[in-house]
Design an enzyme around this catalytic site. Sequence first.
Site, PDB file in Angstrom:
ATOM      1  N   LYS A 150     -10.249   6.303  -5.107  1.00 30.38           N
ATOM      2  CA  LYS A 150     -10.951   5.012  -5.130  1.00 30.38           C
ATOM      3  C   LYS A 150     -11.228   4.619  -3.681  1.00 30.38           C
ATOM      4  O   LYS A 150     -10.356   4.141  -2.974  1.00 30.38           O
ATOM      5  CB  LYS A 150     -10.045   3.965  -5.799  1.00 30.38           C
ATOM      6  CG  LYS A 150     -10.780   2.871  -6.556  1.00 30.38           C
ATOM      7  CD  LYS A 150     -11.617   1.948  -5.686  1.00 30.38           C
ATOM      8  CE  LYS A 150     -10.825   0.902  -4.967  1.00 30.38           C
ATOM      9  NZ  LYS A 150     -11.637   0.162  -3.971  1.00 30.38           N
TER      10      LYS A 150
ATOM     11  N   GLY B 187      -3.752   0.871   3.304  1.00 30.02           N
ATOM     12  CA  GLY B 187      -4.405  -0.433   3.349  1.00 30.02           C
ATOM     13  C   GLY B 187      -3.428  -1.473   3.863  1.00 30.02           C
ATOM     14  O   GLY B 187      -2.465  -1.150   4.573  1.00 30.02           O
ATOM     15  N   SER B 188      -3.663  -2.699   3.477  1.00 32.04           N
ATOM     16  CA  SER B 188      -2.843  -3.799   3.994  1.00 32.04           C
ATOM     17  C   SER B 188      -1.451  -3.795   3.358  1.00 32.04           C
ATOM     18  O   SER B 188      -1.271  -3.329   2.234  1.00 32.04           O
ATOM     19  CB  SER B 188      -3.536  -5.123   3.701  1.00 32.04           C
ATOM     20  OG  SER B 188      -3.704  -5.276   2.310  1.00 32.04           O
TER      21      SER B 188
ATOM     22  N   GLU C  36       0.074  -6.335   2.349  1.00 33.43           N
ATOM     23  CA  GLU C  36      -0.002  -7.243   1.193  1.00 33.43           C
ATOM     24  C   GLU C  36      -0.394  -6.485  -0.088  1.00 33.43           C
ATOM     25  O   GLU C  36       0.269  -6.610  -1.118  1.00 33.43           O
ATOM     26  CB  GLU C  36      -1.084  -8.263   1.558  1.00 33.43           C
ATOM     27  CG  GLU C  36      -1.229  -9.442   0.705  1.00 33.43           C
ATOM     28  CD  GLU C  36      -2.500 -10.204   1.128  1.00 33.43           C
ATOM     29  OE1 GLU C  36      -3.083  -9.908   2.197  1.00 33.43           O
ATOM     30  OE2 GLU C  36      -2.906 -11.075   0.361  1.00 33.43           O
TER      31      GLU C  36
ATOM     32  N   GLY D 151      -0.277  -3.253  -0.438  1.00 29.36           N
ATOM     33  CA  GLY D 151       0.752  -2.221  -0.638  1.00 29.36           C
ATOM     34  C   GLY D 151       1.858  -2.718  -1.561  1.00 29.36           C
ATOM     35  O   GLY D 151       2.348  -1.982  -2.422  1.00 29.36           O
TER      36      GLY D 151
ATOM     37  N   GLU E 285       0.692   3.837   3.380  1.00 31.32           N
ATOM     38  CA  GLU E 285       0.472   3.772   4.829  1.00 31.32           C
ATOM     39  C   GLU E 285      -0.149   2.404   5.070  1.00 31.32           C
ATOM     40  O   GLU E 285      -1.278   2.151   4.668  1.00 31.32           O
ATOM     41  CB  GLU E 285      -0.436   4.930   5.259  1.00 31.32           C
ATOM     42  CG  GLU E 285      -0.372   5.200   6.736  1.00 31.32           C
ATOM     43  CD  GLU E 285      -1.437   4.446   7.486  1.00 31.32           C
ATOM     44  OE1 GLU E 285      -1.130   3.322   7.961  1.00 31.32           O
ATOM     45  OE2 GLU E 285      -2.561   4.938   7.575  1.00 31.32           O
TER      46      GLU E 285
ATOM     47  N   CYS F 158      -4.856   0.720  12.071  1.00 31.85           N
ATOM     48  CA  CYS F 158      -3.494   0.282  11.743  1.00 31.85           C
ATOM     49  C   CYS F 158      -2.546   0.543  12.897  1.00 31.85           C
ATOM     50  O   CYS F 158      -1.528  -0.125  13.016  1.00 31.85           O
ATOM     51  CB  CYS F 158      -3.028   0.945  10.454  1.00 31.85           C
ATOM     52  SG  CYS F 158      -3.406   2.684  10.413  1.00 31.85           S
TER      53      CYS F 158
ATOM     54  N   GLU G 198      -0.906  -8.911  11.676  1.00 29.90           N
ATOM     55  CA  GLU G 198      -1.924  -7.917  11.970  1.00 29.90           C
ATOM     56  C   GLU G 198      -3.301  -8.579  11.854  1.00 29.90           C
ATOM     57  O   GLU G 198      -3.657  -9.091  10.802  1.00 29.90           O
ATOM     58  CB  GLU G 198      -1.823  -6.754  10.981  1.00 29.90           C
ATOM     59  CG  GLU G 198      -2.795  -5.646  11.308  1.00 29.90           C
ATOM     60  CD  GLU G 198      -2.678  -4.463  10.360  1.00 29.90           C
ATOM     61  OE1 GLU G 198      -2.588  -4.667   9.143  1.00 29.90           O
ATOM     62  OE2 GLU G 198      -2.706  -3.324  10.856  1.00 29.90           O
TER      63      GLU G 198
HETATM   64  P1  ADP Z   1      -8.211  -4.922   3.629  1.00 31.93           P
HETATM   65  O1  ADP Z   1      -7.433  -6.181   3.316  1.00 31.93           O
HETATM   66  O2  ADP Z   1      -8.055  -4.484   5.007  1.00 31.93           O
HETATM   67  O3  ADP Z   1      -9.615  -4.922   3.095  1.00 31.93           O
HETATM   68  P2  ADP Z   1      -6.986  -3.735   1.414  1.00 31.93           P
HETATM   69  O4  ADP Z   1      -5.551  -3.393   1.490  1.00 31.93           O
HETATM   70  O5  ADP Z   1      -7.400  -4.966   0.679  1.00 31.93           O
HETATM   71  O6  ADP Z   1      -7.500  -3.761   2.869  1.00 31.93           O
HETATM   72  O7  ADP Z   1      -7.827  -2.555   0.808  1.00 31.93           O
HETATM   73  C1  ADP Z   1      -7.489  -1.198   0.863  1.00 31.93           C
HETATM   74  C2  ADP Z   1      -7.881  -0.548  -0.438  1.00 31.93           C
HETATM   75  O8  ADP Z   1      -7.104  -1.138  -1.484  1.00 31.93           O
HETATM   76  C3  ADP Z   1      -9.330  -0.727  -0.854  1.00 31.93           C
HETATM   77  O9  ADP Z   1      -9.786   0.465  -1.482  1.00 31.93           O
HETATM   78  C4  ADP Z   1      -9.259  -1.851  -1.859  1.00 31.93           C
HETATM   79  O10 ADP Z   1     -10.309  -1.834  -2.796  1.00 31.93           O
HETATM   80  C5  ADP Z   1      -7.946  -1.558  -2.543  1.00 31.93           C
HETATM   81  N1  ADP Z   1      -7.321  -2.709  -3.206  1.00 31.93           N
HETATM   82  C6  ADP Z   1      -7.425  -4.020  -2.905  1.00 31.93           C
HETATM   83  N2  ADP Z   1      -6.712  -4.777  -3.769  1.00 31.93           N
HETATM   84  C7  ADP Z   1      -6.123  -3.923  -4.632  1.00 31.93           C
HETATM   85  C8  ADP Z   1      -5.249  -4.072  -5.747  1.00 31.93           C
HETATM   86  N3  ADP Z   1      -4.834  -5.252  -6.148  1.00 31.93           N
HETATM   87  N4  ADP Z   1      -4.838  -2.944  -6.393  1.00 31.93           N
HETATM   88  C9  ADP Z   1      -5.244  -1.731  -6.003  1.00 31.93           C
HETATM   89  N5  ADP Z   1      -6.068  -1.528  -4.960  1.00 31.93           N
HETATM   90  C10 ADP Z   1      -6.502  -2.598  -4.287  1.00 31.93           C
END
Ligand code: ADP
Length: 506
Positions: free
Chosen positions: A203, A256-257, A259, A261, A278, A313, A410
């Site tokens: 995804k 990703g973030s 949060e 994670g 990560e 990151c 961050e």
């Molecule tokens: P940022 O806040 O920097 O945009 P995210 O952590 O939100 O980074 O996004 C990283 C990835 O996680 C993206 O592919 C995003 O679509 C996906 N993502 C965001 N929210 C969720 C969620 N609740 N469950 C699974 N994947 C998510």
Amino acid sequence: MPTLTAPADAKVQLTEANKAFIKRANKLLIDGQWVPSASGKTFPTYNPATGEVITRCAEGDKEDINRAVAAARQAFEKGPWKDLTASERGRIVWKIGDLMLEHADELAELEAYDNGKTRGVARYVDVPLSADAFHYMAGWATKICGQTFPISVPYMPGSKFHAMSLREPVGVVGQIIPWNFPLLMAAWKLAPALAAGCTVVLKPAEQTPLTALRLGELMIEAGVPPGVVNIVTGYGETAGASLAAHDDVDKVAFTGSTEVGKLIVQAAAGNLKKVSLELGGKSPNVIFKDTADLETAINGAANAVFFNHGQCCVAGTRLFAEKAVFDQVVDGIASRAKKIKLGFGLDEDTQMGPLVSEEQLARVTGYLEAGKRDGAEFVTGGVRHGDRGYFVEPTIITNTKPHMSVVQEEIFGPVLVAEPFSDEEDLIRRANDTTYGLAAAVWTKDTARAHRIAKAYRAGTVWVNCYNVFDSALPFGGYKQSGWGREMSGEALALYTESKAVIVAL
Ligand code: ADP
């Protein structure tokens, strides 16, 4: 003032190959076929230099994830993927790397257009590193081994056994990736999973779906069988959340973030799928006055925070410079920051592009406003640049207090917080005073000090007299809230394999 190369006039001159690709980038890859989303819905992806829509991609959601997971399960359980020899699998993984290099210019252009980074960075960093991830992992396909064990079994005297472990692919893997290095993050996820014999549902981030889709085409061309890699573009809260929660997914790998994670961990609890993460960082970068060459350290510190517009990151966002050289270091980085040419990533002379999205612009400028309200001092930058596209001026902040959000959180933009220090022990305490632990650096020519500090840092990567040095052969991941597990290197195989103990009575 940084110069802005008029993004409003950005002339988008794409190669014919990319013009044609963008027209067909509105499908999902499921079971080897390019198909529209089940709902028929699409979502826009933007040129962050102008805010204009590049194209619309298929908006996958739960139903598409279900179809993709079913295809991945089928491909995992039945041939031909499962029946390939390790060597055959390795050759396919290698071929993906070759095709990426063959199409390096196109991939770089697409990445710069969709993400906002400069074409040069995409072409000479993102694409070659991504291809190398496949080439590196291809070699591992034939070297994933178990062990034998000289077991004693004290409660069965006189019995004899041959005991060994087998390393087997973990199964169907869900991979959710971010937008800062879209192609590279896809490569870091896909290459070890394929080398290990897993099947995948990927995804991509909704902000930057294009290069992952193009990579999907190249993977088919390389001979990846149907269902082995499925790509579902769509939003995190729908497609991403469904993938993380899916009961037939054996493992989820997320970048990703922090949060999100934590949401992934919760979603994975349903079937206790394996999880690797990560996540974010707030990395300390320390310059001692005894560094061999202060100019090199200043260049290194500027690169540490401004590379990829701070959307890294590992960005070295907390600079600690020894008191005696603090002013000189801050002035040096500020003078470099002021000369950075902001502009459209595809323009030749652009040195820094826009942030990836309007949301990210709001987030970064929100932190800048908070820093001002909290009374921090802005040496340079601190504002949005221009009124079109998502540009932020490279920023340096001093006179901060430990509790300020610009120090703690961050920001994921080109924003440096600089503090002086005078005592090594106190410095280590301050450097480690963060919930993150992804990376850290130190600049000094005192070898003992370099080693002492490298050991004292609570971080997954430590750079000494350098920054942003990555390689497929190096393990990458974080301490503390920066993540679980290590990607790349031989250690990544542990994320994509299970160990099975087999005991044979003799
Ligand atoms: P940022 O806040 O920097 O945009 P995210 O952590 O939100 O980074 O996004 C990283 C990835 O996680 C993206 O592919 C995003 O679509 C996906 N993502 C965001 N929210 C969720 C969620 N609740 N469950 C699974 N994947 C998510």
